[in-house]
Design an enzyme around this catalytic site. Structure first.
Site, PDB file in Angstrom:
ATOM      1  N   SER A 119      40.424  40.679  41.177  1.00  0.00           N
ATOM      2  CA  SER A 119      41.706  40.035  40.872  1.00  0.00           C
ATOM      3  C   SER A 119      41.863  38.718  41.600  1.00  0.00           C
ATOM      4  O   SER A 119      42.805  37.986  41.339  1.00  0.00           O
ATOM      5  CB  SER A 119      42.858  40.978  41.209  1.00  0.00           C
ATOM      6  OG  SER A 119      42.712  41.478  42.511  1.00  0.00           O
ATOM      7  N   HIS A 140      38.996  39.987  34.131  1.00  0.00           N
ATOM      8  CA  HIS A 140      40.124  40.520  34.892  1.00  0.00           C
ATOM      9  C   HIS A 140      41.158  41.165  33.969  1.00  0.00           C
ATOM     10  O   HIS A 140      41.905  40.482  33.272  1.00  0.00           O
ATOM     11  CB  HIS A 140      40.757  39.377  35.718  1.00  0.00           C
ATOM     12  CG  HIS A 140      41.883  39.817  36.595  1.00  0.00           C
ATOM     13  ND1 HIS A 140      42.940  39.018  36.925  1.00  0.00           N
ATOM     14  CD2 HIS A 140      42.109  41.001  37.221  1.00  0.00           C
ATOM     15  CE1 HIS A 140      43.767  39.681  37.702  1.00  0.00           C
ATOM     16  NE2 HIS A 140      43.287  40.887  37.893  1.00  0.00           N
ATOM     17  N   GLU A 152      41.857  37.987  31.677  1.00  0.00           N
ATOM     18  CA  GLU A 152      41.471  36.654  32.150  1.00  0.00           C
ATOM     19  C   GLU A 152      39.957  36.650  32.235  1.00  0.00           C
ATOM     20  O   GLU A 152      39.366  37.541  32.852  1.00  0.00           O
ATOM     21  CB  GLU A 152      42.008  36.427  33.573  1.00  0.00           C
ATOM     22  CG  GLU A 152      43.357  35.803  33.672  1.00  0.00           C
ATOM     23  CD  GLU A 152      43.743  35.524  35.132  1.00  0.00           C
ATOM     24  OE1 GLU A 152      44.179  34.417  35.411  1.00  0.00           O
ATOM     25  OE2 GLU A 152      43.623  36.426  35.982  1.00  0.00           O
ATOM     26  N   ASN A 190      47.251  35.813  39.356  1.00  0.00           N
ATOM     27  CA  ASN A 190      47.730  36.138  40.702  1.00  0.00           C
ATOM     28  C   ASN A 190      48.160  34.922  41.509  1.00  0.00           C
ATOM     29  O   ASN A 190      48.900  35.051  42.479  1.00  0.00           O
ATOM     30  CB  ASN A 190      46.674  36.945  41.450  1.00  0.00           C
ATOM     31  CG  ASN A 190      46.727  38.392  41.012  1.00  0.00           C
ATOM     32  OD1 ASN A 190      47.815  38.941  40.838  1.00  0.00           O
ATOM     33  ND2 ASN A 190      45.587  39.002  40.797  1.00  0.00           N
TER      34      ASN A 190
END
Ligand code: CAA
Length: 283
Positions: A119, A140, A152, A190
């Site tokens: 992540s 991801h 992602e 993130n």
């Protein structure tokens, strides 16, 4: 690049979700973890999810059995010998990931793609642990994997267009939406989500509002499905802290400084839902 057989490493929440969606899309899946009991727990979760789909009339009973038959258990990395892709979803720790990737590089067939569900860790650094950095890529998924549409896709410095295309096609075959992202700390998801969660924790820490009030504002005011503190508990407070530290270190900017209250909860072992207690209690 034809992908038929997939190995997923890690039978936790993310790994078992990835294994489930791959098996549902028709791939043969080897689910790997260190211990048989972790695999059992992961497969029980998958079976429960599929049974709910049957109950809701979205899946026939025999289809559920077919999906389950596509999943095999493994506690030996040597089982990567016959797969076309490995998707690693082990713990978020660079040392462990580079060790796994260098072992996989020795075991997996030459044509196999090595993907990581990390992540926030740099794909380029994970790739450097192998002799095939052009075949290493970030994939991801979001939690809960069977529900969330986004994947992602992160290119490492050496990832080839052919490998990128194969992963984009595979993502679409899982009925997910691929989004291409460059390899920078936290990628896109993130880099944006975690500072928001961290700010919510600062808001609590500074006594601006109660946890319930903070979550209510973001749920009702911004139409988020979960408030940020509930979401932090859902993701795991240790994971949130780890990602904030990765952003803080990677960018060297104080705006990513983890809130002391987040550190305190992690030190207390209050990691959220998985330990029964975080900002909220789940017992
Ligand atoms: N596995 C499989 N299916 C699940 C599930 C799980 N763990 N949790 C919920 N679902 C399914 C339910 O079965 C339900 O399906 P049906 O409608 O067919 O019954 C559907 O999802 C909705 O669930 P609920 O009605 O129980 O609850 P909800 O409407 O509140 O939805 C939620 C639950 C989907 C988790 C929603 O609250 C949500 O979207 N929350 C935000 C999730 C999020 O932001 N995820 C990203 C986290 S960040 C991340 O993953 C990246 C990282 O690197 C940290």
């Amino acid at each position: 690049m034809k992908i038929n057989r997939v190995m997923v490493i890690g039978a936790g929440q993310m790994g078992s979700g990835i294994a489930q969606v791959c098996a549902q899309a028709g791939y043969e899946v080897v689910l790997n973890d260190l211990k048989e009991e972790f695999l059992e727990r992961g497969l029980n979760g998958i079976t429960k999810n599929l049974s709910r789909s049957v109950e809701k009339g979205r899946m026939a009973e025999d289809e559920k059995e077919t999906v389950l038959r596509r999943l095999t258990k493994s506690t030996d990395l040597q089982d990567a010998k016959e797969v076309d892709i490995v998707i690693e979803a082990a713990v978020e720790n660079m040392e462990i990931k580079t060790k796994i990737f260098s072992q996989l590089d020795e075991i997996a067939p030459k044509h196999a793609i090595l993907a990581s569900n990390t992540s926030s860790l740099p794909i380029t650094e994970i790739a450097a642990a192998t002799k095939r950095p052009e075949k290493v890529i970030g994939m991801h998924f979001m939690n809960p994997v069977p529900v969330m549409k986004l994947v992602e896709i992160i290119r490492g410095l050496a990832t080839t267009d052919e490998v990128y295309q194969a992963i984009e096609d595979m993502t679409k075959s899982l009925s997910k939406v691929p989004v291409e992202v460059e390899d920078f700390p936290g990628f896109v998801s993130n880099r944006i989500l975690m500072p928001m969660i961290n700010e919510a924790i600062f808001t609590l820490y500074e006594g601006v509002a109660s946890k319930e009030a903070i979550d209510e504002v973001m749920k009702l005011g911004m139409n988020h499905p979960m408030g940020p503190l509930t979401l932090a508990d859902f993701i795991g407070l240790d994971t949130c802290l780890y990602i904030m530290e990765t952003l803080h270190e990677g960018f060297g900017d104080d705006k990513y400084r983890p809130c002391p209250l987040l550190r305190k909860y992690v030190k207390a072992g209050w990691l959220g839902r998985k330990t029964g207690r975080g900002f909220y209690s789940y017992e």
